[in-house]
Design an enzyme around this catalytic site. Structure first.
Site, PDB file in Angstrom:
ATOM      1  N   THR A   1       0.598  -1.265  -0.066  1.00  0.00           N
ATOM      2  CA  THR A   1      -0.053   0.107   0.028  1.00  0.00           C
ATOM      3  C   THR A   1       0.833   1.208  -0.171  1.00  0.00           C
ATOM      4  O   THR A   1       0.368   2.422  -0.188  1.00  0.00           O
ATOM      5  CB  THR A   1      -1.040  -0.089   1.135  1.00  0.00           C
ATOM      6  OG1 THR A   1      -0.256  -0.251   2.349  1.00  0.00           O
ATOM      7  CG2 THR A   1      -2.089  -1.292   1.018  1.00  0.00           C
TER       8      THR A   1
ATOM      9  N   GLY B   1      -5.307   2.033   8.339  1.00  0.00           N
ATOM     10  CA  GLY B   1      -3.941   2.064   8.483  1.00  0.00           C
ATOM     11  C   GLY B   1      -3.000   3.072   8.320  1.00  0.00           C
ATOM     12  O   GLY B   1      -2.521   3.542   9.249  1.00  0.00           O
ATOM     13  N   ALA B   2      -3.415   3.887   7.194  1.00  0.00           N
ATOM     14  CA  ALA B   2      -2.337   5.010   6.783  1.00  0.00           C
ATOM     15  C   ALA B   2      -2.951   6.072   7.828  1.00  0.00           C
ATOM     16  O   ALA B   2      -1.977   6.947   8.049  1.00  0.00           O
ATOM     17  CB  ALA B   2      -2.896   5.425   5.283  1.00  0.00           C
TER      18      ALA B   2
ATOM     19  N   ARG C   1      -6.759  14.624   3.701  1.00  0.00           N
ATOM     20  CA  ARG C   1      -5.580  14.920   2.985  1.00  0.00           C
ATOM     21  C   ARG C   1      -4.917  13.662   2.243  1.00  0.00           C
ATOM     22  O   ARG C   1      -4.771  12.635   2.857  1.00  0.00           O
ATOM     23  CB  ARG C   1      -4.585  15.632   4.123  1.00  0.00           C
ATOM     24  CG  ARG C   1      -3.095  15.718   3.433  1.00  0.00           C
ATOM     25  CD  ARG C   1      -2.274  16.263   4.683  1.00  0.00           C
ATOM     26  NE  ARG C   1      -2.713  17.755   4.274  1.00  0.00           N
ATOM     27  CZ  ARG C   1      -2.686  18.417   5.236  1.00  0.00           C
ATOM     28  NH1 ARG C   1      -2.530  18.172   6.530  1.00  0.00           N
ATOM     29  NH2 ARG C   1      -2.918  19.880   5.286  1.00  0.00           N
ATOM     30  N   ILE C   2      -4.422  13.836   1.068  1.00  0.00           N
ATOM     31  CA  ILE C   2      -3.867  12.526   0.284  1.00  0.00           C
ATOM     32  C   ILE C   2      -2.239  12.747   0.633  1.00  0.00           C
ATOM     33  O   ILE C   2      -1.648  13.635   0.148  1.00  0.00           O
ATOM     34  CB  ILE C   2      -4.303  12.753  -1.279  1.00  0.00           C
ATOM     35  CG1 ILE C   2      -5.626  12.568  -1.409  1.00  0.00           C
ATOM     36  CG2 ILE C   2      -3.485  11.555  -2.001  1.00  0.00           C
ATOM     37  CD1 ILE C   2      -6.361  11.381  -0.883  1.00  0.00           C
ATOM     38  N   LEU C   3      -2.050  11.790   1.226  1.00  0.00           N
ATOM     39  CA  LEU C   3      -0.470  11.875   1.701  1.00  0.00           C
ATOM     40  C   LEU C   3       0.543  11.859   0.772  1.00  0.00           C
ATOM     41  O   LEU C   3       1.461  12.294   0.852  1.00  0.00           O
ATOM     42  CB  LEU C   3      -0.375  10.788   2.734  1.00  0.00           C
ATOM     43  CG  LEU C   3      -1.110  10.768   3.934  1.00  0.00           C
ATOM     44  CD1 LEU C   3      -1.335   9.671   4.860  1.00  0.00           C
ATOM     45  CD2 LEU C   3      -1.081  12.196   4.944  1.00  0.00           C
TER      46      LEU C   3
ATOM     47  N   GLY D   1      -8.163   6.888   5.073  1.00  0.00           N
ATOM     48  CA  GLY D   1      -7.741   6.005   4.298  1.00  0.00           C
ATOM     49  C   GLY D   1      -8.387   5.903   2.951  1.00  0.00           C
ATOM     50  O   GLY D   1      -9.590   6.493   2.903  1.00  0.00           O
TER      51      GLY D   1
ATOM     52  N   GLU E   1      -9.727   1.098   0.256  1.00  0.00           N
ATOM     53  CA  GLU E   1     -10.971   0.444   0.127  1.00  0.00           C
ATOM     54  C   GLU E   1     -11.948   1.282  -0.726  1.00  0.00           C
ATOM     55  O   GLU E   1     -12.832   0.698  -1.228  1.00  0.00           O
ATOM     56  CB  GLU E   1     -11.315  -0.311   1.274  1.00  0.00           C
ATOM     57  CG  GLU E   1     -10.284  -1.277   1.977  1.00  0.00           C
ATOM     58  CD  GLU E   1     -10.627  -1.827   3.249  1.00  0.00           C
ATOM     59  OE1 GLU E   1     -11.632  -1.238   3.975  1.00  0.00           O
ATOM     60  OE2 GLU E   1     -10.265  -2.948   3.799  1.00  0.00           O
TER      61      GLU E   1
END
Length: 736
Positions: free
Chosen positions: A474, A515-516, A619-621, A693, A696
């Protein structure tokens, strides 16, 4: 660190490193074959032995005789583990399956014996010499046959209530001028990850070390300890690289537990890799569901009644597939009736597979929405926009933390060219191809949980981060390193991320799309503590210090970061803990999927021509790794729509296509150009990182978008997945 009020400005908001499309920091290891996966460790001892599982040849019954005499005498055999020698075994807290059959057999290919030999070939050959006599008994293997007598499921720790009533659904549905009442079927599906389940186990006294492939370290230790009767404090798990999991490696499966037992019995390290044909019936899978959707609306398209019933089956004590999850929060509707029914089936356990609940639930709900749009004469996008809600339909006093759902729909429609959609079914051709457009909404929960990390500053200015978070492909290594680099003001090249070791600070691991968001918040907390420690060593006021360009600055003074460690390494450890913001706000991710398909007018073969996903997930890391995650989900959605099905032999109780030859998944020829767009948003209620996240979300809604496109192309509505050509071929337009 406690997080109980929405975040204000934080060091992450600079986005000098976070939010940038950095390539994977572990990418070179993976592409050169030097990343070490569970079965590839060669330094665990010179006396490594090999285990091989013999799976049960029946699905339900008892072992009446177990003759190991010939197998024990076979070349290289060191020991054989069975229920007669393993002692009393327990079960874990998440899976209900027993890892070892005997004397009862619960499902086909449940492990009957583990042969341990000097080589894999010797173990496999000896397993074939074991003689097992069974007393077969009648089992239940057909969900449709059990459906009429299935009770409402008991309340479960995951998936929300099994029965939910809001308002008066029956009255509202009966009074609705426009109604839909249809049933949809989603088959059993396999995780089919590339890396098989694998473990190398080694005992030293009462201390157990396992190199394994597992997504959640904390659950793995807990459940392994409960199964084999060992305190979790005596268990050390290592899983730095995982070759795919999709929920199928969430916690302890048979490879981990049986390798530990085998290593104890053999008195030497044992490697146990599940052979591919046994994985499908031995481990968990996504269970089949039958779903009834009822929608009532006024003539303007406002939904007034939503009903969603879902049926699934499982081993005794197992959970439902929570298909009603997306229906709870996706659309408005004052009157709601959601129910999940659960029957006992004697098949391998059904449990978490990527986006459990949302993925199969939306495979029904989003076809139903397409059918409702047709009944109303409305554009499918317009219907969804008109039924948006900014509050939780079950608890109107609770607002969504962020909800860019309409932005996803409108951005996707414009970017995809939705206004060019054929307005009538079977209305467009391109040579021999019937062309259709379809779309579906996407929703997936945004859970977050306590997570810890340890951060170190070395004398040469390197930041090392340690956390038990795992990387299942991921991009966990990369986003962990990015957050640390942002917090400490160093380039990404000056950060080392160490993951997948249960001796490191605890996180919830990779699962549930948490997780993220969770691990990066834990890294934030650890780095905040390290910043304080560094500032104090350098004599700075910790409240106004700035970390940038590998320096620590305050006022007119700037000091190299590395100077803080000249007297010795600086180490800090912390975790992020949460208040009740998740109760105050509905925290979800949203999206929209668009698909164009071609259906061969002569053969009925479907080809996906292009797809677009638009996602809103905080926020998209890292846009590069996030896009990869969404594309992976879209690819899985193609499989769910068109080909994936574990076929049940209802006479003998097994999945007959239990390998990668018979269980079809998408290959390159099935996957066209996939486009991904992200809505620019942050969610300050999640953590100081303001991320959610996304992996999914990329799957939820894909399959029904394709199904709706097939209907638009052919005029044939298929409500049973996968949509294989025989299900629409006869109803297609006559050739002219």
């Amino acid at each position: 660190m406690k997080f109980d009020t929405p975040a204000g400005t934080t060091p992450i908001d600079r986005q000098a490193v976070v939010g940038r499309p950095h390539p994977r920091v572990e990418g070179r290891l993976k592409t050169t074959g030097t990343a070490t996966y569970a079965a590839e460790y060669h330094d665990v001892g010179d006396d490594l032995a090999y285990g091989y599982i013999l799976g049960a040849a029946i699905a339900k019954g008892r072992i009446s005789r177990l003759d190991l005499s010939i197998a024990r005498a076979a070349p290289g055999v060191r020991t054989i583990v069975t229920y007669e020698t393993a002692g009393t075994l327990g079960v874990g807290d998440f899976y209900v399956q027993r890892v070892l059959a005997g004397p009862e057999v619960d499902h086909y290919h449940q492990a009957v014996a583990v042969v341990v030999a000097d080589t894999f070939e010797q173990a496999r050959a000896a397993a074939a010499l074991i003689r097992v006599d069974y007393a077969r008994s009648k089992g239940a293997f057909d969900l449709a046959a059990q459906k009429p007598t299935a009770p409402i499921a008991p309340e479960e720790p995951f998936g929300g209530p099994s029965e939910l009533r809001v308002g008066d659904f029956d009255r509202a549905f009966a009074a609705a001028p426009v109604k839909l009442d249809q049933t949809y079927t989603v088959p059993d599906q396999a995780h089919a990850m590339m890396e098989p389940h694998a473990t190398i186990a080694r005992w030293k006294g009462d201390q157990l070390t396992c190199w394994t492939s597992i997504q959640q370290m904390n659950w793995g230790k807990r459940d392994l300890g409960k199964i084999i009767g060992t305190p979790k404090e005596n268990i050390h798990l290592l899983s730095p690289f995982i070759g795919g999991g999709f929920g199928g490696k969430g916690t302890t499966q048979s490879d981990l537990a049986l390798a530990a037992l085998a290593a104890g019995a053999a008195g030497r390290p044992v490697k146990l890799v599940l052979q591919r044909p046994i994985m499908f019936n031995n481990t968990i899978h996504r269970p089949k569901t039958i779903q009834r959707i009822r929608l009532g609306a006024d003539r303007d398209g406002r939904i007034t009644a939503i009903g969603h019933d879902g049926w699934s089956g499982n081993l005794r004590g197992g959970r439902t597939e929570p298909t009603t999850l997306p229906t709870r929060l996706l659309y408005r509707g004052e009157n709601r009736l959601l129910r999940r029914y659960l029957t006992t089936l004697d098949l391998a356990e059904g449990n978490a597979m990527r986006a459990p609940g949302e993925a199969p639930g939306m495979m029904a709900l989003e076809i139903a929405m397409d059918e409702l749009a047709e009944k109303l004469g409305m554009d499918p996008v317009a219907l969804r926009v008109s039924n948006d809600t900014q509050v939780d339909p079950e608890k109107p006093e609770r607002r969504f933390s962020t909800r860019a759902f309409v932005d996803c729909l409108r951005t996707g429609a414009e970017r995809f060219g939705w206004n060019a959609r054929p307005t009538r079914s079977a209305g467009r051709q391109d040579g021999k191809w019937l062309i259709g457009y379809g779309m579906a909404s996407a929703i997936r929960g945004a859970p977050i949980a306590k997570a810890g990390a340890r951060a170190r500053l070395s004398r040469d200015g390197i930041i090392t981060v340690e956390t038990d978070m795992t990387d299942i492909g991921t991009g966990s290594y990369t986003i962990v390193a990015q957050v640390a680099a942002e917090m400490m003001g160093v380039p990404l090249s000056r950060v080392v991320a160490k993951l997948g070791d249960s001796a490191f600070p605890e996180t919830p691991g990779s699962g549930g799309q948490m997780g993220a968001a969770s691990v990066t918040a834990g890294v934030y907390a650890a780095c905040a503590a390290l910043r304080d420690a560094v500032a104090q060593r350098l004599g700075f006021n910790t409240t106004d210090v700035i970390f940038a360009d590998s320096e620590v600055r305050s006022g007119g003074r700037a000091v190299p970061l590395a100077r803080a460690a000249q007297g010795g390494e600086v180490v800090a450890e912390d975790s992020m803990e949460y208040g009740d913001l998740s109760k105050q706000y509905a925290q979800q991710t949203f999206g929209a999927h668009f698909a164009e398909v071609g259906v061969d007018r002569y053969t009925g073969v479907v080809r996906v021509r292009r797809m677009l996903a638009v996602c809103a997930a905080g926020r998209i890391l890292n846009p590069l790794t996030a896009r990869s995650q969404v594309i992976g989900g879209m690819t899985m959605g193609i499989g769910a729509a068109l080909m994936e099905e574990m076929a049940v032999d209802t006479r003998f109780g097994l999945f007959v296509n239990h390998d990668l030859a018979g269980y079809e998944v998408p290959v390159h020829a099935d996957v066209p150009h996939l486009d991904v767009a992200f809505i620019d948003e942050v969610d300050a209620t999640m953590s100081p990182v303001k991320a959610k996240g996304v992996g999914e979300l990329g799957l939820s809604g894909v399959a029904p978008a394709i199904a709706n496109a097939i209907y638009n192309a052919t005029g044939v509505r298929v409500r049973e997945y996968p949509i294989t050509l025989e299900k629409h071929l006869e109803g297609m337009p006559e050739l002219t």
